[in-house]
Design a protein around this motif. Sequence first.
Motif, mmCIF file in Angstrom:
data_model
loop_
_atom_site.group_PDB
_atom_site.id
_atom_site.type_symbol
_atom_site.label_atom_id
_atom_site.label_comp_id
_atom_site.label_asym_id
_atom_site.label_seq_id
_atom_site.Cartn_x
_atom_site.Cartn_y
_atom_site.Cartn_z
ATOM 1 N N ALA A 144 -7.421 -29.245 35.329
ATOM 2 C CA ALA A 144 -6.480 -30.459 35.400
ATOM 3 C C ALA A 144 -5.232 -30.089 34.629
ATOM 4 O O ALA A 144 -4.032 -30.271 35.065
ATOM 5 C CB ALA A 144 -7.002 -31.654 34.830
ATOM 6 N N ALA A 145 -5.307 -29.496 33.331
ATOM 7 C CA ALA A 145 -4.346 -29.071 32.599
ATOM 8 C C ALA A 145 -3.090 -28.191 33.620
ATOM 9 O O ALA A 145 -1.915 -28.407 33.278
ATOM 10 C CB ALA A 145 -4.810 -28.630 31.265
ATOM 11 N N GLY A 186 2.794 -29.682 38.169
ATOM 12 C CA GLY A 186 3.166 -31.015 38.908
ATOM 13 C C GLY A 186 2.403 -30.822 40.408
ATOM 14 O O GLY A 186 2.863 -31.170 41.399
ATOM 15 N N LEU A 187 1.161 -30.342 40.175
ATOM 16 C CA LEU A 187 0.365 -30.393 41.497
ATOM 17 C C LEU A 187 -0.640 -31.654 41.657
ATOM 18 O O LEU A 187 -0.858 -32.283 40.600
ATOM 19 C CB LEU A 187 -0.690 -28.988 41.428
ATOM 20 C CG LEU A 187 0.102 -27.687 41.291
ATOM 21 C CD1 LEU A 187 -1.091 -26.738 41.168
ATOM 22 C CD2 LEU A 187 0.940 -27.386 42.749
ATOM 23 N N ILE A 188 -0.702 -32.039 42.922
ATOM 24 C CA ILE A 188 -1.741 -33.092 43.142
ATOM 25 C C ILE A 188 -2.996 -32.349 44.108
ATOM 26 O O ILE A 188 -2.658 -31.451 44.601
ATOM 27 C CB ILE A 188 -1.102 -34.086 43.975
ATOM 28 C CG1 ILE A 188 -0.561 -33.711 45.397
ATOM 29 C CG2 ILE A 188 -0.074 -34.872 43.196
ATOM 30 C CD1 ILE A 188 -0.083 -35.122 45.998
#
Length: 61
Positions: free
Chosen positions: A11-12, A18-20
Amino acid sequence: MTNQGHLRLPAAVRHCCGLIPGDRVLLAADPRRDVLIVHPPAVLDDLLAARHAELLGGDLG
Protein backbone atom coordinates in the motif's frame (compact mmCIF):
# COMPACT_ATOMS: atom_id res chain seq x y z
CA MET A 1 2.97 -12.91 -7.75
CA THR A 2 -0.66 -13.94 -7.82
CA ASN A 3 -2.03 -16.97 -9.65
CA GLN A 4 -3.01 -14.57 -12.47
CA GLY A 5 0.59 -13.36 -12.77
CA HIS A 6 -0.03 -10.01 -11.09
CA LEU A 7 2.48 -8.45 -8.74
CA ARG A 8 1.01 -7.12 -5.52
CA LEU A 9 2.54 -3.81 -4.51
CA PRO A 10 2.49 -2.74 -0.86
CA ALA A 11 0.00 0.00 0.00
CA ALA A 12 2.81 2.45 0.79
CA VAL A 13 4.21 2.02 -2.75
CA ARG A 14 0.76 2.42 -4.32
CA HIS A 15 0.09 5.59 -2.33
CA CYS A 16 3.51 7.04 -3.16
CA CYS A 17 2.90 6.46 -6.88
CA GLY A 18 -0.72 7.63 -6.81
CA LEU A 19 -1.99 4.22 -7.87
CA ILE A 20 -5.39 2.72 -7.31
CA PRO A 21 -6.12 -1.01 -7.36
CA GLY A 22 -6.19 -2.26 -10.93
CA ASP A 23 -3.83 0.38 -12.35
CA ARG A 24 -1.25 -1.03 -14.73
CA VAL A 25 2.35 0.06 -14.33
CA LEU A 26 5.68 -0.39 -16.03
CA LEU A 27 8.29 -1.99 -13.78
CA ALA A 28 11.96 -1.42 -14.50
CA ALA A 29 14.60 -3.36 -12.58
CA ASP A 30 18.32 -2.88 -12.13
CA PRO A 31 19.45 -6.08 -10.39
CA ARG A 32 23.04 -4.84 -10.08
CA ARG A 33 21.80 -1.99 -7.90
CA ASP A 34 19.00 -4.02 -6.30
CA VAL A 35 16.43 -1.44 -7.49
CA LEU A 36 12.89 -1.80 -8.81
CA ILE A 37 11.25 1.33 -10.25
CA VAL A 38 7.48 1.64 -10.59
CA HIS A 39 6.34 3.90 -13.44
CA PRO A 40 2.64 4.88 -13.07
CA PRO A 41 0.56 5.62 -16.18
CA ALA A 42 0.65 9.43 -15.74
CA VAL A 43 4.45 9.41 -15.62
CA LEU A 44 4.63 7.31 -18.77
CA ASP A 45 2.26 9.73 -20.53
CA ASP A 46 4.48 12.68 -19.58
CA LEU A 47 7.68 10.91 -20.60
CA LEU A 48 6.28 9.87 -23.97
CA ALA A 49 4.79 13.29 -24.70
CA ALA A 50 8.10 14.99 -23.93
CA ARG A 51 10.04 12.49 -26.06
CA HIS A 52 7.64 12.82 -29.00
CA ALA A 53 7.83 16.62 -28.80
CA GLU A 54 11.61 16.35 -28.79
CA LEU A 55 11.64 14.06 -31.81
CA LEU A 56 8.97 15.86 -33.81
CA GLY A 57 9.72 19.40 -32.68
CA GLY A 58 7.36 21.70 -30.90
CA ASP A 59 4.89 21.24 -28.10
CA LEU A 60 2.40 18.41 -28.54
CA GLY A 61 0.43 19.24 -25.39
